[in-house]
Design a protein around this motif. Sequence first.
Motif, PDB file in Angstrom:
ATOM      1  N   LEU A 137     -36.910 -53.472  11.915  1.00  0.00           N
ATOM      2  CA  LEU A 137     -37.536 -52.152  11.532  1.00  0.00           C
ATOM      3  C   LEU A 137     -36.617 -51.458  11.843  1.00  0.00           C
ATOM      4  N   ALA A 138     -36.273 -51.245  13.354  1.00  0.00           N
ATOM      5  CA  ALA A 138     -35.125 -50.167  13.632  1.00  0.00           C
ATOM      6  C   ALA A 138     -33.948 -49.455  12.996  1.00  0.00           C
ATOM      7  N   ALA A 139     -33.420 -50.826  12.584  1.00  0.00           N
ATOM      8  CA  ALA A 139     -32.307 -50.858  11.283  1.00  0.00           C
ATOM      9  C   ALA A 139     -33.170 -49.903  10.079  1.00  0.00           C
ATOM     10  N   MET A 140     -33.849 -50.408   9.574  1.00  0.00           N
ATOM     11  CA  MET A 140     -34.202 -49.673   9.022  1.00  0.00           C
ATOM     12  C   MET A 140     -34.646 -48.423   8.749  1.00  0.00           C
ATOM     13  N   ILE A 141     -35.071 -47.638   9.810  1.00  0.00           N
ATOM     14  CA  ILE A 141     -35.301 -46.433  10.317  1.00  0.00           C
ATOM     15  C   ILE A 141     -34.257 -45.944  10.696  1.00  0.00           C
ATOM     16  N   ASN A 142     -33.384 -46.760  10.555  1.00  0.00           N
ATOM     17  CA  ASN A 142     -31.994 -45.697  11.340  1.00  0.00           C
ATOM     18  C   ASN A 142     -30.665 -45.890  10.130  1.00  0.00           C
ATOM     19  N   LYS A 143     -30.853 -46.801   9.270  1.00  0.00           N
ATOM     20  CA  LYS A 143     -30.134 -45.870   8.239  1.00  0.00           C
ATOM     21  C   LYS A 143     -30.365 -45.198   7.308  1.00  0.00           C
ATOM     22  N   LEU A 144     -31.734 -44.924   7.465  1.00  0.00           N
ATOM     23  CA  LEU A 144     -32.504 -43.762   6.747  1.00  0.00           C
ATOM     24  C   LEU A 144     -31.279 -41.795   6.294  1.00  0.00           C
ATOM     25  N   LYS A 145     -31.362 -41.119   5.603  1.00  0.00           N
ATOM     26  CA  LYS A 145     -31.070 -40.691   5.789  1.00  0.00           C
ATOM     27  C   LYS A 145     -31.222 -39.586   6.495  1.00  0.00           C
TER      28      LYS A 145
END
Length: 247
Positions: A239-247
């Motif tokens: 989940l952290a990875a998905m949040i961190n790749k958001l623009k």
Amino acid sequence: MNIKKILEDVRDDNINIEDALNKLKDLPYEDIGYANIDHHRELRNGYPEVIYCGAKEDEHIIGIIDIMNKKGSNILGTRCRKETFNKIKAVYPKAEYEELAKIFKIENSKIENIGKGKIIVVTGGTSDIPVADEAYHTAKFLGNDVERIYDVGVAGIHRLLNRIPILQEARVVIAVAGMEGALPSVVGGLVDVPVIAVPTSVGYGANFGGVSALLTMLNSCASGISVVNIDNGFGAGYLAAMINKLK
């Protein structure tokens, strides 16, 4: 699987149309009898399917790896027994194992840092480290800059307060704690970014195997906290990875 790269290779005559079709024929998934391998997942969210090794037969795990390896995917397996990894290593010598996290990794292509910032993993105590390491190595494998701050729980809160400048560098914080599970609430009051709370099963009898920490985190008065399941370091890292790749 990178469809854009396949199309570019066809355009540039690096592969022929028949080879390109062979690469694409198993989308969206491949049925191998005991598993339906979701090759389309990498196209949907940027990450290939992750193998949960718990309760799987070693032969099935290796069979799934074989199929994913043919596609050239980077492969991550969680809750992997050391004995299972030894069998994987015999077939795939470049496989790596993170013993505390019980994670194995096979890197078939260089993992690029696609995160927009830093993910920081914080634990209440050293007993929480196996779960925290699962989060750390998951987020790292998915292409993120990840830092660990361990053993800074509320029983000695000055240890955490000493790290406020580092915490404020984060784009996402993963807070891992057992016992009463107070750490995410404290962290949530110190940062202005999403906090992913991970309750662990660390604690004495009335901890109920992590339920007390889970309920504390669900009832946190700090804003911006989400909670994953007990001991689910993988879910937090993903989940952290998905949040961190958001623009």
